[in-house]
Design an enzyme around this catalytic site. Sequence first.
Site, mmCIF file in Angstrom:
data_model
loop_
_atom_site.group_PDB
_atom_site.id
_atom_site.type_symbol
_atom_site.label_atom_id
_atom_site.label_comp_id
_atom_site.label_asym_id
_atom_site.label_seq_id
_atom_site.Cartn_x
_atom_site.Cartn_y
_atom_site.Cartn_z
ATOM 1 N N GLU A 14 56.907 8.755 38.567
ATOM 2 C CA GLU A 14 55.198 8.947 38.165
ATOM 3 C C GLU A 14 55.410 10.932 38.653
ATOM 4 O O GLU A 14 54.664 10.859 39.651
ATOM 5 C CB GLU A 14 53.780 8.648 39.033
ATOM 6 C CG GLU A 14 53.135 9.144 37.388
ATOM 7 C CD GLU A 14 51.511 9.035 38.409
ATOM 8 O OE1 GLU A 14 50.543 9.333 38.223
ATOM 9 O OE2 GLU A 14 50.959 8.434 39.651
ATOM 10 N N ASP A 35 54.786 6.690 43.629
ATOM 11 C CA ASP A 35 53.177 6.830 43.062
ATOM 12 C C ASP A 35 52.843 8.656 43.105
ATOM 13 O O ASP A 35 53.337 8.922 44.454
ATOM 14 C CB ASP A 35 51.919 6.324 43.539
ATOM 15 C CG ASP A 35 50.255 6.825 43.472
ATOM 16 O OD1 ASP A 35 50.019 7.363 41.850
ATOM 17 O OD2 ASP A 35 49.742 7.894 43.885
#
Length: 736
Positions: A462, A409
Amino acid sequence: MTGAQIEALVRGRHADSFSLLGLHHDPAGPGMVIRALLPWADEVAVVARDSGRKLVRMRCIHPDGLFEAKLVQRRRHFDYALEVTARDDIQVLEDPYRFPACRSDADFYYFNEGTEEFAWQRLGAVAWRQEGVEGVLFTVWAPEAGRVAVVADFNGWDGRQHALRKHPTSGVWEIFIPGVCDQALYKYQIHDSQGQLLPLKADPYARSMQHPPDTASRVVLRPPFTWTDQDWMQQRAQLHQVQRPVSIYEVHAGSWRRKAEEGNRYLSYLELADELIPYVQEQGFTHIQLMPISEFPFDGSWGYQPIGMYAPSIRFGTPDEFRHFVNACHARNIGVLLDWVPGHFPTDPHGLGRFDGSALYEHFDPRKGFHPDWNTLIYNYGRGEVLSYLVSNANYWLEEFHLDGLRVDAVASMLYLDYSREEGEWIPNPHGGRENLEAIHLLQSVNRRVYARHPGIMMIAEESTAWPGVSRPVDSGGLGFGFKWNMGWMNDSLRYMARDPIHRQHHHDEMTFSIVYAWDENFVLPLSHDEVVHGKGSMIEKMPGDEWQKFANLRAYLAFMWTHPGKKLLFMGIEIGQRREWNHDRGLDWQLLDQPQHRGVQWLVRDLNRVYVEQPALHQRDCEAGGFEWLQHDRRELSLFAWLRRGHEGAPPVVVIANLTPQPQLGYRVGVPAPGWYEECINTDASEYGGSGAGNQGGVVASDCPCDGLPCSLQLTVPPLATLVLVHRPEKIGQG
């Protein structure tokens, strides 16, 4: 002992309880002295462990439960136990202070250096056997602490009883406590270097934790889980994921489905195994990606503000029940990916922030140690022990839970020192730049090590900027990820699809630009949870037009995505045309499937996955330019796109035509590379999907009329707001 030492012991403030408690040479005579601090005891006696024979009764030298006995024998080590009487109850207990250190500073050399990959095996609460005695070894890194103690349900949360010994060089504290049971609850009581008592801290390496809002760590002592996925793991190690079909179903475990009849409770890991896995298999997805399940205190963070990085959330069950879920996925040939959050952590008082009173896991300077976007703390990636903590954590999930990869993330927030910061709010790197060199080193270290140890996994970033080489090998200067989310494709294509079709001709490049950079990285095309929350509306509600057009747009867009180069990720609910925004406190609106148009979207996604897996041209060369060829990319006035997908030699080519206006195209000609029958394997306007039923009655025979620079062509009916997918079937040339 001096009076000051006694007062420090009984008040739980002595920095080295091991120097006074347990068995020691008697400074006043030739024998030995035994001391024990048992505030709840009425009487204590020393007994021989082998025979149970009482050796000596201990005298109470302080009313708060400090007992002492002198022995004439001179042996430094001998087996004894304590017979403790409290309120007429007598029990024989092991003395934690009679045991020598279980660890040494040398055990933590690699941990301190930043190269440890198995830190969870050395820190935290682990099953231990010492001198034939079963118990738990508690170990915690707190170099600036003045004192550390275990407080737990087994000692009445009394910090006086189980103070740890410190290894000064490594900064690690430890204590072996005999007789601790599975599922025991505990925390660390820590005094800082100035003697100030800090909030009770959860164990950074806890394997399990209490259900929020309670915050204690939990001892896990169960026997090893019996895995039955050996065939899957062996096969996985031989796969090259860039050439495989990868279709990911992103799931928030707390809201995929809920038990409304039972107080709207979550499904457990076991229930998810029974209900989610068959659904995913039926829909044809190859992987499930779980949003973060590392224990987190606040439901509204969706797991992106974790406290227990080594603890699968108890909201859904025990660690072994999560292992059961993964094992069951592998039995159905479904891979499991997990959202991993090394970019920041919350400021909750029981967490890592100011863990030992110092900026231990985070940076001291908020210009490097605080995230203004999320009001969270940032790890100090330049500290060896923090590097070991995070590298080991990535390895832990792959090693202990057989996960098939991690989606990392907020990588962009890690890479840039000035991320979401104004001038003067950040500190340049030693070269004066904005790149976070320490975070780069962490990401490269994680990727290099987990790929070496776990062949066949996927590490997915990401990363929302143009940082070069995210999915390139470390030895080539890249970050070492296997894949990167294509945020540019997602933003451009969603912006285009939200436009009224009459205006789309003026924004044609929003759908074609992604091909310009499609092979700069190994991409995953994400339609994730971020696109259906925080006022962005559901995917179906982003689409323009009346009810029929909304569903037609969504169907055409999904087929556009499934045939575009790149692996696929779809957030739960999009496949059923969920109308409302995602809400983490509610299950999906499964009742919508009673309506044909919603059921049609679900059936389309199922068939897209089937064709995607069956047709090598749609996945084998996702990450190389030779797998894609534009047929028509400049038909702006029609908002029409046509392209060719190719696989390895022998794989039939696939032709894709997307008409993104409400105007059907009749007798439309598109070039193809070879003569023969082209089977219409997907038509998003098919009646079973909720469309009008216009199309080509199963397929078309190519004529020898050149078109689009190719020797043959198809003459097609291209329905309104629809995408067609045709596969070359030369063996069926006489059909149609």
